[in-house]
Design a protein around this motif. Structure first.
Motif, PDB file in Angstrom:
ATOM      1  N   UNK A   1       9.393   3.926 -15.774  1.00 59.08           N
ATOM      2  CA  UNK A   1       9.349   2.971 -16.877  1.00 59.08           C
ATOM      3  C   UNK A   1      10.613   3.050 -17.737  1.00 59.08           C
TER       4      UNK A   1
ATOM      5  N   UNK B   1       0.837  -1.204   0.000  1.00 60.35           N
ATOM      6  CA  UNK B   1       0.000   0.000   0.000  1.00 60.35           C
ATOM      7  C   UNK B   1       0.869   1.250   0.000  1.00 60.35           C
ATOM      8  N   UNK B   2       1.894   1.236   0.830  1.00 68.04           N
ATOM      9  CA  UNK B   2       2.794   2.384   0.948  1.00 68.04           C
ATOM     10  C   UNK B   2       3.554   2.611  -0.374  1.00 68.04           C
TER      11      UNK B   2
ATOM     12  N   UNK C   1       0.809   3.479  -3.212  1.00 68.39           N
ATOM     13  CA  UNK C   1      -0.172   4.542  -2.985  1.00 68.39           C
ATOM     14  C   UNK C   1      -1.606   4.047  -3.101  1.00 68.39           C
ATOM     15  N   UNK C   2      -1.793   2.721  -3.078  1.00 68.63           N
ATOM     16  CA  UNK C   2      -3.153   2.178  -3.192  1.00 68.63           C
ATOM     17  C   UNK C   2      -3.651   1.767  -1.809  1.00 68.63           C
ATOM     18  N   UNK C   3      -4.968   1.714  -1.663  1.00 71.06           N
ATOM     19  CA  UNK C   3      -5.550   1.439  -0.349  1.00 71.06           C
ATOM     20  C   UNK C   3      -5.370  -0.033   0.033  1.00 71.06           C
TER      21      UNK C   3
ATOM     22  N   UNK D   1      -5.730   2.872 -19.727  1.00 65.74           N
ATOM     23  CA  UNK D   1      -7.015   3.468 -20.076  1.00 65.74           C
ATOM     24  C   UNK D   1      -8.205   2.634 -19.664  1.00 65.74           C
ATOM     25  N   UNK D   2      -7.946   1.448 -19.126  1.00 69.79           N
ATOM     26  CA  UNK D   2      -9.049   0.639 -18.622  1.00 69.79           C
ATOM     27  C   UNK D   2      -9.513   1.189 -17.281  1.00 69.79           C
ATOM     28  N   UNK D   3     -10.578   0.647 -16.707  1.00 68.19           N
ATOM     29  CA  UNK D   3     -11.046   1.129 -15.410  1.00 68.19           C
ATOM     30  C   UNK D   3     -10.047   0.747 -14.328  1.00 68.19           C
ATOM     31  N   UNK D   4     -10.001   1.510 -13.238  1.00 67.72           N
ATOM     32  CA  UNK D   4      -9.004   1.251 -12.215  1.00 67.72           C
ATOM     33  C   UNK D   4      -9.554   0.436 -11.056  1.00 67.72           C
ATOM     34  N   UNK D   5     -10.833   0.358 -10.932  1.00 73.32           N
ATOM     35  CA  UNK D   5     -11.372  -0.455  -9.847  1.00 73.32           C
ATOM     36  C   UNK D   5     -12.837  -0.805 -10.141  1.00 73.32           C
TER      37      UNK D   5
END
Lengths: 393, 393
Positions: free
Chosen positions: B230, B35-36, B39-41, B389-393
């Motif tokens: 990248x 997570x750290x 940066x994702x929950x 470009x796809x959905x993130x969640x």
């Protein structure tokens, strides 16, 4: 100068900052397109945008566009004057300052000659310029978000320190803290070319291109590189030092002390010095050199052609290494680009490799506002940045 | 060869792919640290990880570490053989192939000499090598995810086409589709140095460094650049062409047809040719040139020193432009790095600018497996990539 409360949106997460940035750089833009561009969900876009609208940073399009087929689209735009930053470009003999809105509108500008470039003299001049521009804002001063200052050289942006600026003769000057104390506003200090690249990313070629390099010709030869979603800053604070690539004649001595640097033949000082030497006249100015070259004077023509050759090799080098989509040629020097152009193009084409040559070359008309605008945009960007590693939602 | 079903995890979103990548590159790693780092929950991490555990790609640490203070931490790791890729490096006279697991373990390897390097000959040889390695896997062949092939030159990775490989004399060879038809497996084609950089990003210096360059010395002089999260690929497919920067002697003719390229004096062919010329003996080999240089033969010593000079200037150029944290020197040529080193370091130090000089220089011991491993890692990476470009969640 009175104490301001810096105007900033509440953006808790990197994803929210990304959404707001898309509205700034691509507005008017629909929620759907923001989702598509950022890869974030519609729910996240809506959740982020609502408080920005409520706080007056974002506005919903009055004239609904109709998607075909589908519901009317009410595109989002920034409220241009919802955030305002002052940008200052520090040169050895003068400073330029501008006020720029979040809508990339130049609200005011000022140019002040310096009697010297010691830090204290320069800081006093910056404070005067910024104060004058803030006064000019009147009521809109409440939308001030901060001040950006751009300086050539090795800059520690995180701590606001000019580590080493050969042009100004400064080392380890804590410019950020000295100025923010005097101004009562957040101050960000940035390398001048990086600031220009960041401004170009938001409001220039970066809105359409996935990668670009901006090359500046003038007192120095600089380069800002945008690739993989951000401007390259260098692990140790140094990047884009195209002026100090060893592509000049190997015996040419550079002001940095090295030999063979591009700047050793291509900076405006190097060109003037070469013409002075050719005419055995140390009083000739850069303006004289430009005039003589336009008149066909062989030593002046030769000086510009040597510069064009070195810059052409340097641009080919940058393109071969990074393969940018676009290269922008900018800076004071482009005002006399015709003097460089022939040899620049020949040398570029002689050394650019394979399909990298397909990059678009753009010569950007220079205005004295450009550099200072870069500094202002650096301040605007800083105001909406979120420290990485925080939670995303 | 029988038809395989390529083994791939279900990763619907870019965020999920990022979480899985962190486990691959930084495991064993706790959910908290993922997570750290991303940066994702925590919720997103748990949601992504559960199916990866259920499907056997990720395992939970048996020995709980105790965070202090707090609950026991059960770190996540990849199951090394849950995905396996074959990597193939194509040279003009031989191919190397390896089998590599998601845990960066080399399971098998093979080297095959080529009688020629026409596409059909090479493809037949690749099919034989891959088939042999797959047979060797036995039951584990069910974990095969794909094949990566790396080739020097201008590669269109999206369509699997070798656009231009001067080394092989190939233009517009649809290598990816020709091979995947024969192998019944997904095939990814990548530039060899970019593949090496991607492998370095996952399993090498990239795990600790935010930016790096990997410079390869050998038949060509190549460069892979990792910056802003990248590997740099180039807007038109060309990047990292350090071998064709105009930093060699301006009269030296390169195999690419240009003059002054680094490769014109620094490739192994250029070195051999210079020694042949010095001894007026066209039969001398690269091995002879290396032996003569070690014996102190002036023309051989000089040939390596000219190469070291050009490579030193090229590395300084790369460092001045993007300021990487680490520079790795790799490739076949490092086996005789002592012959280049003195002039390399002198020239690097003469031209590197300011704090950019603080980058770490690492000389990587070369093994024949490295290049092919890069190709395998390219295949593993491709298998867990999600279209942007796809959905993130």
């Amino acid at each position: 100068m009175s104490e301001h409360t810096a105007r900033r949106p509440v953006l808790g997460t990197a994803a929210s900052a990304e959404i707001f940035t898309r509205i700034i750089t691509h507005g008017p833009v629909s929620r759907l397109d923001i989702g598509r561009l950022t890869g974030l969900s519609q729910a996240k876009v809506t959740k982020t945008v609502s408080p920005l609208i409520a706080d007056g940073f974002v506005t919903v399009g009055e004239h609904a566009e109709h998607a075909f087929p589908g519901r009317p689209v009410r595109p989002l735009s920034v409220v241009p004057r919802s955030m305002i930053a002052v940008g200052v470009k520090v040169n050895a003999d003068e400073i330029f300052a501008v006020t720029v809105s979040l809508g990339n509108e130049v609200i005011g500008s000022t140019r002040r000659r310096l009697t010297g470039h010691a830090p204290e003299t320069t800081i006093t001049a910056i404070v005067k310029s910024v104060t004058a521009l803030v006064d000019q804002l009147g009521d809109d001063a409440r939308f001030l978000t901060g001040v950006g200052v751009s300086v050539s050289g090795d800059i520690d942006t995180a701590d606001g320190i000019v580590r080493d600026s050969p042009l100004l003769g400064w080392t380890h000057v804590p410019l950020g803290s000295l100025l923010s104390e005097r101004l009562g506003l957040p101050v960000i200090v940035e390398n001048d070319v990086r600031a220009l690249a960041k401004s170009e990313q938001w409001f220039g070629v970066g809105t359409d291109a996935d990668s670009f390099a901006i090359i500046t010709i003038g007192a120095g030869i600089g380069c800002g590189i945008y690739v993989n979603g951000d401007v390259v800053v260098g692990a140790h604070g140094v990047a884009g030092e195209i002026g100090h690539l060893p592509l000049g004649p190997s015996d040419a001595l550079c002001v940095c002390g090295r030999r063979g640097c591009v700047e050793a033949v291509a900076s405006s000082h190097a060109i003037r010095d070469a013409v002075c030497q050719g005419h055995d006249d140390p009083t000739l100015t850069l303006a004289d050199a430009i005039r003589l070259a336009h008149e066909g004077d062989p030593s002046a023509v030769d000086a510009f052609e040597r510069a064009g050759t070195a810059i052409g090799a340097a641009v080919a080098t940058t393109v071969n290494l990074f393969g940018p989509e676009v290269v922008v040629i900018a800076g004071e020097g482009v005002m006399d680009y015709d003097l460089y152009e022939r040899r620049f193009r020949e040398e570029f084409l002689a050394h650019v490799f394979g399909t990298a040559a397909n990059c678009r070359l753009i010569v950007r008309r220079h205005t004295f506002v450009d550099w200072a605008r870069g500094a202002a945009v650096a301040a605007l960007r800083e105001a909406i940045s979120v420290a990485p590693g925080g939670p995303s939602d």
